[in-house]
Design a protein around this motif. Sequence first.
Motif, PDB file in Angstrom:
ATOM      1  N   GLU A  97       4.659  20.071  84.787  1.00 61.91           N
ATOM      2  CA  GLU A  97       3.530  19.471  84.080  1.00 61.91           C
ATOM      3  C   GLU A  97       3.316  18.007  84.468  1.00 61.91           C
ATOM      4  O   GLU A  97       2.181  17.554  84.605  1.00 61.91           O
ATOM      5  N   THR A  98       4.402  17.281  84.634  1.00 61.89           N
ATOM      6  CA  THR A  98       4.299  15.871  85.010  1.00 61.89           C
ATOM      7  C   THR A  98       5.364  15.531  86.040  1.00 61.89           C
ATOM      8  O   THR A  98       6.469  16.086  86.002  1.00 61.89           O
ATOM      9  N   TYR A  99       5.021  14.621  86.945  1.00 66.26           N
ATOM     10  CA  TYR A  99       5.984  14.141  87.922  1.00 66.26           C
ATOM     11  C   TYR A  99       5.408  12.963  88.687  1.00 66.26           C
ATOM     12  O   TYR A  99       4.195  12.777  88.764  1.00 66.26           O
ATOM     13  N   ILE A 100       6.322  12.199  89.239  1.00 63.37           N
ATOM     14  CA  ILE A 100       6.016  11.217  90.276  1.00 63.37           C
ATOM     15  C   ILE A 100       6.757  11.734  91.498  1.00 63.37           C
ATOM     16  O   ILE A 100       7.989  11.799  91.487  1.00 63.37           O
ATOM     17  N   MET A 101       6.031  12.147  92.511  1.00 64.80           N
ATOM     18  CA  MET A 101       6.631  12.753  93.698  1.00 64.80           C
ATOM     19  C   MET A 101       6.594  11.759  94.846  1.00 64.80           C
ATOM     20  O   MET A 101       5.530  11.356  95.298  1.00 64.80           O
ATOM     21  N   ASP A 102       7.776  11.367  95.292  1.00 69.53           N
ATOM     22  CA  ASP A 102       7.939  10.342  96.311  1.00 69.53           C
ATOM     23  C   ASP A 102       8.326  10.983  97.646  1.00 69.53           C
ATOM     24  O   ASP A 102       9.312  11.700  97.722  1.00 69.53           O
ATOM     25  N   GLY A 103       7.502  10.745  98.675  1.00 73.17           N
ATOM     26  CA  GLY A 103       7.839  11.222 100.008  1.00 73.17           C
ATOM     27  C   GLY A 103       6.604  11.585 100.810  1.00 73.17           C
ATOM     28  O   GLY A 103       5.598  11.991 100.248  1.00 73.17           O
ATOM     29  N   ASN A 104       6.700  11.439 102.114  1.00 73.56           N
ATOM     30  CA  ASN A 104       5.562  11.724 102.987  1.00 73.56           C
ATOM     31  C   ASN A 104       5.439  13.195 103.315  1.00 73.56           C
ATOM     32  O   ASN A 104       4.532  13.858 102.856  1.00 73.56           O
ATOM     33  N   TYR A 105       6.293  13.681 104.179  1.00 73.79           N
ATOM     34  CA  TYR A 105       6.266  15.079 104.605  1.00 73.79           C
ATOM     35  C   TYR A 105       4.827  15.501 104.896  1.00 73.79           C
ATOM     36  O   TYR A 105       4.229  16.311 104.198  1.00 73.79           O
ATOM     37  N   SER A 106       4.274  14.913 105.941  1.00 71.23           N
ATOM     38  CA  SER A 106       2.847  15.026 106.249  1.00 71.23           C
ATOM     39  C   SER A 106       2.362  16.468 106.377  1.00 71.23           C
ATOM     40  O   SER A 106       1.207  16.761 106.058  1.00 71.23           O
ATOM     41  N   ARG A 107       3.220  17.375 106.793  1.00 73.84           N
ATOM     42  CA  ARG A 107       2.812  18.780 106.915  1.00 73.84           C
ATOM     43  C   ARG A 107       2.345  19.340 105.578  1.00 73.84           C
ATOM     44  O   ARG A 107       1.491  20.219 105.521  1.00 73.84           O
ATOM     45  N   THR A 108       2.873  18.802 104.480  1.00 76.92           N
ATOM     46  CA  THR A 108       2.555  19.325 103.142  1.00 76.92           C
ATOM     47  C   THR A 108       1.645  18.398 102.339  1.00 76.92           C
ATOM     48  O   THR A 108       1.388  18.665 101.167  1.00 76.92           O
ATOM     49  N   LEU A 109       1.164  17.329 102.954  1.00 74.00           N
ATOM     50  CA  LEU A 109       0.414  16.320 102.206  1.00 74.00           C
ATOM     51  C   LEU A 109      -0.826  16.888 101.515  1.00 74.00           C
ATOM     52  O   LEU A 109      -1.038  16.652 100.320  1.00 74.00           O
ATOM     53  N   GLU A 110      -1.644  17.617 102.211  1.00 73.93           N
ATOM     54  CA  GLU A 110      -2.879  18.129 101.592  1.00 73.93           C
ATOM     55  C   GLU A 110      -2.562  19.098 100.464  1.00 73.93           C
ATOM     56  O   GLU A 110      -3.218  19.081  99.421  1.00 73.93           O
ATOM     57  N   PHE A 111      -1.565  19.930 100.636  1.00 78.68           N
ATOM     58  CA  PHE A 111      -1.155  20.870  99.592  1.00 78.68           C
ATOM     59  C   PHE A 111      -0.713  20.117  98.339  1.00 78.68           C
ATOM     60  O   PHE A 111      -1.135  20.435  97.225  1.00 78.68           O
ATOM     61  N   ARG A 112       0.116  19.073  98.520  1.00 76.16           N
ATOM     62  CA  ARG A 112       0.592  18.292  97.375  1.00 76.16           C
ATOM     63  C   ARG A 112      -0.538  17.488  96.736  1.00 76.16           C
ATOM     64  O   ARG A 112      -0.598  17.350  95.515  1.00 76.16           O
ATOM     65  N   THR A 113      -1.446  16.972  97.555  1.00 77.85           N
ATOM     66  CA  THR A 113      -2.566  16.191  97.028  1.00 77.85           C
ATOM     67  C   THR A 113      -3.455  17.052  96.144  1.00 77.85           C
ATOM     68  O   THR A 113      -3.975  16.582  95.132  1.00 77.85           O
ATOM     69  N   PHE A 114      -3.617  18.291  96.498  1.00 79.74           N
ATOM     70  CA  PHE A 114      -4.430  19.209  95.697  1.00 79.74           C
ATOM     71  C   PHE A 114      -3.933  19.253  94.241  1.00 79.74           C
ATOM     72  O   PHE A 114      -4.730  19.263  93.304  1.00 79.74           O
ATOM     73  N   PHE A 115      -2.636  19.244  94.033  1.00 79.60           N
ATOM     74  CA  PHE A 115      -2.062  19.340  92.691  1.00 79.60           C
ATOM     75  C   PHE A 115      -2.035  17.998  91.947  1.00 79.60           C
ATOM     76  O   PHE A 115      -1.974  17.972  90.727  1.00 79.60           O
ATOM     77  N   ALA A 116      -2.070  16.920  92.675  1.00 76.76           N
ATOM     78  CA  ALA A 116      -1.925  15.583  92.075  1.00 76.76           C
ATOM     79  C   ALA A 116      -3.214  15.122  91.409  1.00 76.76           C
ATOM     80  O   ALA A 116      -4.305  15.558  91.761  1.00 76.76           O
ATOM     81  N   ASP A 117      -3.068  14.222  90.445  1.00 75.56           N
ATOM     82  CA  ASP A 117      -4.241  13.550  89.891  1.00 75.56           C
ATOM     83  C   ASP A 117      -4.310  12.094  90.350  1.00 75.56           C
ATOM     84  O   ASP A 117      -5.352  11.469  90.287  1.00 75.56           O
ATOM     85  N   THR A 118      -3.188  11.574  90.845  1.00 74.51           N
ATOM     86  CA  THR A 118      -3.106  10.180  91.278  1.00 74.51           C
ATOM     87  C   THR A 118      -2.277  10.102  92.552  1.00 74.51           C
ATOM     88  O   THR A 118      -1.250  10.770  92.664  1.00 74.51           O
ATOM     89  N   VAL A 119      -2.727   9.277  93.500  1.00 70.92           N
ATOM     90  CA  VAL A 119      -1.981   9.062  94.734  1.00 70.92           C
ATOM     91  C   VAL A 119      -1.851   7.559  94.961  1.00 70.92           C
ATOM     92  O   VAL A 119      -2.852   6.835  94.919  1.00 70.92           O
ATOM     93  N   PHE A 120      -0.627   7.114  95.200  1.00 65.89           N
ATOM     94  CA  PHE A 120      -0.365   5.744  95.608  1.00 65.89           C
ATOM     95  C   PHE A 120       0.036   5.783  97.077  1.00 65.89           C
ATOM     96  O   PHE A 120       0.994   6.468  97.448  1.00 65.89           O
ATOM     97  N   PHE A 121      -0.714   5.055  97.905  1.00 71.47           N
ATOM     98  CA  PHE A 121      -0.427   4.992  99.333  1.00 71.47           C
ATOM     99  C   PHE A 121       0.002   3.577  99.685  1.00 71.47           C
ATOM    100  O   PHE A 121      -0.750   2.624  99.499  1.00 71.47           O
ATOM    101  N   PHE A 122       1.218   3.452 100.214  1.00 68.68           N
ATOM    102  CA  PHE A 122       1.754   2.161 100.640  1.00 68.68           C
ATOM    103  C   PHE A 122       1.361   1.951 102.092  1.00 68.68           C
ATOM    104  O   PHE A 122       1.959   2.527 103.000  1.00 68.68           O
ATOM    105  N   ASP A 123       0.356   1.139 102.319  1.00 69.80           N
ATOM    106  CA  ASP A 123      -0.219   0.896 103.642  1.00 69.80           C
ATOM    107  C   ASP A 123       0.204  -0.496 104.112  1.00 69.80           C
ATOM    108  O   ASP A 123      -0.601  -1.409 104.222  1.00 69.80           O
TER     109      ASP A 123
END
Length: 169
Positions: free
Chosen positions: A60-86
């Motif tokens: 239900e809730t989480y802060i998920m830390d990590g890149n793993y670019s192969r799965t980024l779009e899949f994880r983004t679909f489930f998220a409501d917030t994304v923090f990108f350290f650029d």
Amino acid sequence: MKRVLVIGCPGSGKSTFSSKFSKESNIPVIHLDSFYWKPGWVSCTDQEFDEILRDLLLQETYIMDGNYSRTLEFRTFFADTVFFFDYSRYLCLYRVIKRRILNHGKTREYMGKDCVETIDYKFIKSVWNFKKNQRMQIMNALDKYKENKDIVIFRKQKEVNNFLKNFSK
């Protein structure tokens, strides 16, 4: 804010931010490195990691830390917030080297069991080339979701500090 992704170059401070933000928000943190890496720096297979992710993403809730670019779009679909350290490559590379020195002979708290801190040319090269090789993929993925996700891009440490300070008020 219930399902949060924290992404960015190695050494940008994702894990540190995720842990601090977890304490401030009372949202549990998931450090993907601790799930991906088996003892002795043996990685999961894609299939194993995908199964782990499916279970984690249903929480239900989480802060998920990590890149793993192969799965980024899949994880983004489930998220409501994304923090990108650029951040700059120089800062990230400095932090990776500093982390290696400070954690010599140890396994970091957020890492898989028995994964003693290490650094090699391939890893340094991936940090150095992160913006060239991965940034555009991340920006394109985030652009697809900008209308229905909160996306925060940090470009300086001061922005992170201000966010955490203002969040805790």
